[in-house]
Design an enzyme around this catalytic site. Structure first.
Site, mmCIF file in Angstrom:
data_model
loop_
_atom_site.group_PDB
_atom_site.id
_atom_site.type_symbol
_atom_site.label_atom_id
_atom_site.label_comp_id
_atom_site.label_asym_id
_atom_site.label_seq_id
_atom_site.Cartn_x
_atom_site.Cartn_y
_atom_site.Cartn_z
ATOM 1 N N GLU A 64 -3.708 2.032 -7.625
ATOM 2 C CA GLU A 64 -3.938 3.179 -6.765
ATOM 3 C C GLU A 64 -3.243 4.408 -6.964
ATOM 4 O OE1 GLU A 64 -6.474 1.667 -3.200
ATOM 5 O OE2 GLU A 64 -4.410 1.713 -2.659
ATOM 6 N N HIS A 73 0.959 -1.094 -0.144
ATOM 7 C CA HIS A 73 -0.068 -0.001 -0.075
ATOM 8 C C HIS A 73 0.992 1.262 -0.003
ATOM 9 C CE1 HIS A 73 -2.820 3.157 1.249
ATOM 10 N NE2 HIS A 73 -3.921 2.086 0.826
HETATM 11 C C1 PEP Z 1 -6.681 3.143 0.135
HETATM 12 O O1 PEP Z 1 -6.473 3.277 1.290
HETATM 13 O O2 PEP Z 1 -6.260 2.253 -0.465
HETATM 14 C C2 PEP Z 1 -7.743 4.024 -0.495
HETATM 15 C C3 PEP Z 1 -7.845 3.955 -1.927
HETATM 16 O O3 PEP Z 1 -8.122 5.053 0.102
HETATM 17 P P1 PEP Z 1 -9.413 6.138 0.004
HETATM 18 O O4 PEP Z 1 -10.489 5.382 -0.535
HETATM 19 O O5 PEP Z 1 -9.692 6.742 0.932
HETATM 20 O O6 PEP Z 1 -8.892 6.994 -1.120
#
Ligand code: PEP
Length: 260
Positions: free
Chosen positions: A171, A102
Protein backbone atom coordinates in the site's frame (compact mmCIF):
# COMPACT_ATOMS: atom_id res chain seq x y z
CA UNK A 1 -5.89 -19.55 -5.52
CA UNK A 2 -8.88 -17.30 -4.75
CA UNK A 3 -8.38 -13.56 -5.18
CA UNK A 4 -8.82 -11.73 -1.86
CA UNK A 5 -10.65 -8.45 -1.43
CA UNK A 6 -10.14 -6.79 1.95
CA UNK A 7 -12.78 -4.21 2.93
CA UNK A 8 -11.09 -1.85 5.40
CA UNK A 9 -13.96 0.22 6.76
CA UNK A 10 -11.61 2.34 8.91
CA UNK A 11 -13.62 4.56 11.34
CA UNK A 12 -16.85 4.04 9.36
CA UNK A 13 -19.81 3.77 9.29
CA UNK A 14 -21.18 5.60 12.31
CA UNK A 15 -23.74 3.03 13.50
CA UNK A 16 -24.35 -0.69 13.33
CA UNK A 17 -27.62 0.05 11.45
CA UNK A 18 -25.54 1.65 8.67
CA UNK A 19 -23.19 -1.34 8.71
CA UNK A 20 -26.15 -3.67 8.25
CA UNK A 21 -27.48 -1.45 5.46
CA UNK A 22 -24.19 -1.82 3.53
CA UNK A 23 -24.25 -5.60 3.98
CA UNK A 24 -27.93 -5.88 3.02
CA UNK A 25 -27.24 -3.94 -0.17
CA UNK A 26 -24.26 -6.16 -1.01
CA UNK A 27 -26.32 -9.28 -0.27
CA UNK A 28 -29.02 -8.26 -2.70
CA UNK A 29 -26.52 -7.24 -5.37
CA UNK A 30 -24.51 -10.43 -5.24
CA UNK A 31 -27.69 -12.36 -5.96
CA UNK A 32 -27.77 -10.63 -9.37
CA UNK A 33 -24.59 -12.25 -10.54
CA UNK A 34 -23.31 -15.75 -10.25
CA UNK A 35 -21.03 -15.72 -7.25
CA UNK A 36 -18.06 -17.63 -8.47
CA UNK A 37 -15.59 -19.45 -6.38
CA UNK A 38 -12.76 -17.20 -7.61
CA UNK A 39 -12.68 -14.68 -4.77
CA UNK A 40 -13.33 -14.06 -1.09
CA UNK A 41 -14.16 -10.84 0.77
CA UNK A 42 -12.82 -10.03 4.22
CA UNK A 43 -14.89 -7.38 5.99
CA UNK A 44 -12.85 -5.39 8.54
CA UNK A 45 -15.29 -3.18 10.45
CA UNK A 46 -14.53 -1.18 13.61
CA UNK A 47 -14.30 -3.51 16.66
CA UNK A 48 -17.72 -2.59 18.08
CA UNK A 49 -19.53 -3.62 14.90
CA UNK A 50 -17.81 -6.99 14.56
CA UNK A 51 -20.52 -9.11 16.26
CA UNK A 52 -23.33 -7.49 14.22
CA UNK A 53 -21.37 -7.71 10.97
CA UNK A 54 -20.49 -11.35 11.66
CA UNK A 55 -24.09 -12.34 12.42
CA UNK A 56 -25.48 -10.39 9.45
CA UNK A 57 -22.99 -11.97 7.04
CA UNK A 58 -23.65 -15.42 8.49
CA UNK A 59 -27.38 -15.21 7.80
CA UNK A 60 -27.07 -13.74 4.30
CA UNK A 61 -25.97 -14.82 0.80
CA UNK A 62 -22.64 -13.13 1.56
CA UNK A 63 -21.83 -16.05 3.82
CA UNK A 64 -20.28 -18.22 1.11
CA UNK A 65 -17.75 -15.59 0.04
CA UNK A 66 -17.05 -13.66 3.25
CA UNK A 67 -14.82 -13.71 6.31
CA UNK A 68 -14.49 -11.28 9.19
CA UNK A 69 -11.35 -9.32 9.95
CA UNK A 70 -10.31 -6.65 12.44
CA UNK A 71 -8.31 -3.49 11.72
CA UNK A 72 -5.74 -3.96 14.50
CA UNK A 73 -4.97 -6.02 17.60
CA UNK A 74 -2.86 -5.69 20.74
CA UNK A 75 0.66 -7.10 20.76
CA UNK A 76 -0.15 -8.58 24.19
CA UNK A 77 -2.74 -11.22 25.07
CA UNK A 78 -3.91 -9.78 28.42
CA UNK A 79 -2.94 -7.40 31.20
CA UNK A 80 -2.80 -3.70 31.97
CA UNK A 81 -3.14 -2.30 28.43
CA UNK A 82 -6.04 0.14 28.55
CA UNK A 83 -7.96 0.48 25.32
CA UNK A 84 -6.44 -2.58 23.66
CA UNK A 85 -8.19 -5.63 22.17
CA UNK A 86 -6.34 -8.94 22.09
CA UNK A 87 -6.10 -11.56 19.39
CA UNK A 88 -7.81 -14.18 21.56
CA UNK A 89 -10.77 -11.83 22.11
CA UNK A 90 -11.08 -11.36 18.36
CA UNK A 91 -10.88 -15.09 17.68
CA UNK A 92 -13.77 -15.68 20.11
CA UNK A 93 -15.93 -13.32 18.02
CA UNK A 94 -15.33 -15.31 14.85
CA UNK A 95 -12.60 -13.03 13.49
CA UNK A 96 -10.12 -14.87 11.25
CA UNK A 97 -8.02 -12.03 9.81
CA UNK A 98 -6.47 -8.85 11.18
CA UNK A 99 -4.87 -5.86 9.45
CA UNK A 100 -1.47 -5.08 10.99
CA UNK A 101 0.75 -2.06 10.35
CA UNK A 102 -1.68 0.00 8.31
CA UNK A 103 0.02 3.28 7.33
CA UNK A 104 -2.59 5.26 9.28
CA UNK A 105 -1.47 3.42 12.42
CA UNK A 106 2.21 3.77 11.55
CA UNK A 107 2.02 7.51 10.83
CA UNK A 108 -0.91 8.77 12.91
CA UNK A 109 -0.51 6.48 15.96
CA UNK A 110 3.28 6.12 15.79
CA UNK A 111 3.43 2.34 15.41
CA UNK A 112 7.00 1.17 14.89
CA UNK A 113 8.35 -1.79 12.91
CA UNK A 114 9.08 -3.50 16.27
CA UNK A 115 5.48 -3.05 17.44
CA UNK A 116 4.20 -4.36 14.12
CA UNK A 117 6.46 -7.42 14.35
CA UNK A 118 5.05 -8.13 17.85
CA UNK A 119 1.48 -7.73 16.57
CA UNK A 120 2.14 -10.18 13.74
CA UNK A 121 3.36 -12.70 16.32
CA UNK A 122 0.29 -12.00 18.49
CA UNK A 123 -1.98 -12.63 15.51
CA UNK A 124 -0.22 -15.89 14.63
CA UNK A 125 -0.27 -17.29 18.17
CA UNK A 126 -4.02 -16.58 18.27
CA UNK A 127 -4.64 -18.27 14.91
CA UNK A 128 -5.47 -15.05 13.11
CA UNK A 129 -4.13 -14.33 9.63
CA UNK A 130 -2.21 -11.05 9.74
CA UNK A 131 -2.72 -8.80 6.70
CA UNK A 132 0.51 -6.82 6.92
CA UNK A 133 0.64 -3.43 5.20
CA UNK A 134 3.91 -2.34 3.62
CA UNK A 135 4.40 0.86 1.65
CA UNK A 136 6.57 3.89 1.12
CA UNK A 137 5.43 7.42 1.92
CA UNK A 138 7.02 8.86 -1.25
CA UNK A 139 8.50 7.50 -4.43
CA UNK A 140 11.79 9.23 -3.75
CA UNK A 141 15.27 7.88 -4.53
CA UNK A 142 15.32 5.38 -1.66
CA UNK A 143 11.81 4.05 -1.84
CA UNK A 144 12.88 0.50 -2.64
CA UNK A 145 15.29 0.36 0.34
CA UNK A 146 12.51 1.73 2.49
CA UNK A 147 10.13 -1.06 1.47
CA UNK A 148 12.83 -3.65 1.97
CA UNK A 149 13.51 -2.30 5.48
CA UNK A 150 9.83 -2.22 6.42
CA UNK A 151 9.38 -5.77 5.19
CA UNK A 152 12.43 -7.01 7.12
CA UNK A 153 11.25 -5.16 10.25
CA UNK A 154 7.88 -6.87 10.06
CA UNK A 155 8.93 -10.40 9.11
CA UNK A 156 12.56 -11.06 10.03
CA UNK A 157 12.72 -13.83 12.64
CA UNK A 158 9.51 -15.56 11.54
CA UNK A 159 9.74 -19.13 10.30
CA UNK A 160 8.73 -20.16 6.79
CA UNK A 161 5.65 -21.84 8.28
CA UNK A 162 4.69 -18.59 10.04
CA UNK A 163 5.25 -16.53 6.91
CA UNK A 164 3.03 -18.90 4.99
CA UNK A 165 0.18 -17.90 7.34
CA UNK A 166 0.50 -14.18 6.48
CA UNK A 167 -0.89 -11.92 3.78
CA UNK A 168 1.02 -8.83 2.63
CA UNK A 169 -0.69 -5.71 1.28
CA UNK A 170 1.53 -3.39 -0.72
CA UNK A 171 0.00 0.00 0.00
CA UNK A 172 1.99 3.02 -1.19
CA UNK A 173 0.97 5.70 1.30
CA UNK A 174 0.81 8.38 -1.40
CA UNK A 175 -1.85 6.33 -3.20
CA UNK A 176 -4.24 5.96 -0.24
CA UNK A 177 -7.34 7.95 -1.09
CA UNK A 178 -7.50 9.90 2.18
CA UNK A 179 -4.12 11.53 1.48
CA UNK A 180 -3.96 14.90 -0.28
CA UNK A 181 -3.37 14.52 -4.04
CA UNK A 182 -3.68 10.73 -3.79
CA UNK A 183 -3.75 8.83 -7.03
CA UNK A 184 -3.66 5.09 -7.55
CA UNK A 185 -0.36 3.47 -8.41
CA UNK A 186 -0.22 1.75 -11.78
CA UNK A 187 0.00 -2.04 -11.95
CA UNK A 188 3.42 -1.81 -13.65
CA UNK A 189 4.94 0.35 -10.96
CA UNK A 190 3.25 -1.54 -8.10
CA UNK A 191 4.64 -4.78 -9.53
CA UNK A 192 8.16 -3.41 -9.00
CA UNK A 193 7.39 -3.00 -5.30
CA UNK A 194 5.70 -6.39 -5.06
CA UNK A 195 8.83 -8.02 -6.51
CA UNK A 196 10.96 -6.35 -3.83
CA UNK A 197 8.56 -7.59 -1.15
CA UNK A 198 8.58 -11.11 -2.56
CA UNK A 199 12.38 -11.12 -2.68
CA UNK A 200 12.60 -10.24 1.03
CA UNK A 201 10.04 -12.92 1.86
CA UNK A 202 12.03 -15.42 -0.22
CA UNK A 203 15.25 -14.49 1.59
CA UNK A 204 13.61 -14.99 5.00
CA UNK A 205 11.69 -18.15 4.21
CA UNK A 206 13.83 -19.76 1.49
CA UNK A 207 10.68 -20.28 -0.59
CA UNK A 208 9.07 -18.61 -3.60
CA UNK A 209 5.60 -17.06 -3.35
CA UNK A 210 5.29 -17.98 0.30
CA UNK A 211 2.18 -15.87 0.90
CA UNK A 212 -0.39 -13.80 -1.01
CA UNK A 213 0.57 -10.21 -1.88
CA UNK A 214 -2.23 -7.70 -2.51
CA UNK A 215 -2.34 -4.12 -3.77
CA UNK A 216 -4.05 -1.25 -1.89
CA UNK A 217 -4.39 2.46 -2.65
CA UNK A 218 -7.40 4.21 -4.28
CA UNK A 219 -8.81 0.96 -5.63
CA UNK A 220 -12.16 1.59 -7.30
CA UNK A 221 -14.41 0.04 -9.91
CA UNK A 222 -12.36 1.79 -12.58
CA UNK A 223 -9.05 0.09 -11.75
CA UNK A 224 -9.83 -3.03 -9.68
CA UNK A 225 -9.62 -5.38 -12.67
CA UNK A 226 -6.20 -3.97 -13.68
CA UNK A 227 -4.81 -4.91 -10.27
CA UNK A 228 -6.78 -7.97 -9.22
CA UNK A 229 -6.72 -9.44 -12.72
CA UNK A 230 -2.93 -9.07 -12.86
CA UNK A 231 -1.03 -12.31 -12.14
CA UNK A 232 1.37 -10.57 -9.71
CA UNK A 233 -1.43 -9.47 -7.36
CA UNK A 234 -3.44 -11.91 -5.27
CA UNK A 235 -6.15 -9.36 -4.56
CA UNK A 236 -6.76 -5.85 -3.27
CA UNK A 237 -7.18 -3.96 -0.03
CA UNK A 238 -10.00 -1.46 -0.49
CA UNK A 239 -10.49 1.41 1.97
CA UNK A 240 -12.74 4.34 1.07
CA UNK A 241 -14.63 2.50 -1.68
CA UNK A 242 -15.52 -0.41 0.64
CA UNK A 243 -18.09 1.64 2.59
CA UNK A 244 -19.69 3.06 -0.57
CA UNK A 245 -22.20 0.29 -1.07
CA UNK A 246 -22.98 0.77 -4.79
CA UNK A 247 -19.30 1.16 -5.64
CA UNK A 248 -18.24 -1.84 -3.55
CA UNK A 249 -20.98 -4.00 -5.09
CA UNK A 250 -19.63 -3.01 -8.52
CA UNK A 251 -16.09 -3.91 -7.42
CA UNK A 252 -17.27 -7.36 -6.28
CA UNK A 253 -19.13 -7.92 -9.50
CA UNK A 254 -16.06 -7.02 -11.57
CA UNK A 255 -13.83 -9.29 -9.47
CA UNK A 256 -16.30 -12.15 -9.84
CA UNK A 257 -15.91 -11.85 -13.63
CA UNK A 258 -12.11 -12.11 -13.61
CA UNK A 259 -11.01 -15.36 -15.20
CA UNK A 260 -8.56 -17.25 -13.06
C1 PEP B 1 -6.54 1.64 2.91
O1 PEP B 1 -7.22 2.08 3.80
O2 PEP B 1 -5.69 0.81 3.18
C2 PEP B 1 -6.75 2.08 1.54
C3 PEP B 1 -6.10 1.47 0.59
O3 PEP B 1 -7.61 3.09 1.36
P1 PEP B 1 -8.19 3.62 -0.04
O4 PEP B 1 -8.69 2.42 -0.79
O5 PEP B 1 -9.28 4.55 0.35
O6 PEP B 1 -7.07 4.29 -0.76
Amino acid sequence: MKKLIIANWKLNPQSSAEAVDILDFLSSSIQDFAVKDNFAVIFCPPYVFIPKVASTVESSPLRSISHIGAQDLAAQDSGAFTGEVSGSMLTRFGVQYVIVGHSERRYKMGETDEAIHEKIKAALRNELVPIVCIGEADRDGNWNDFIRGQCEGAFMGLTGAELAQCIVAYEPVWAISSNPNAKPDTPDSAVEAVRIIRSVLRRISGEDNICPVLYGGSVSSSNVVDFVGHPEFDGALVGGASVKKEEFAKILRLVSEIKS
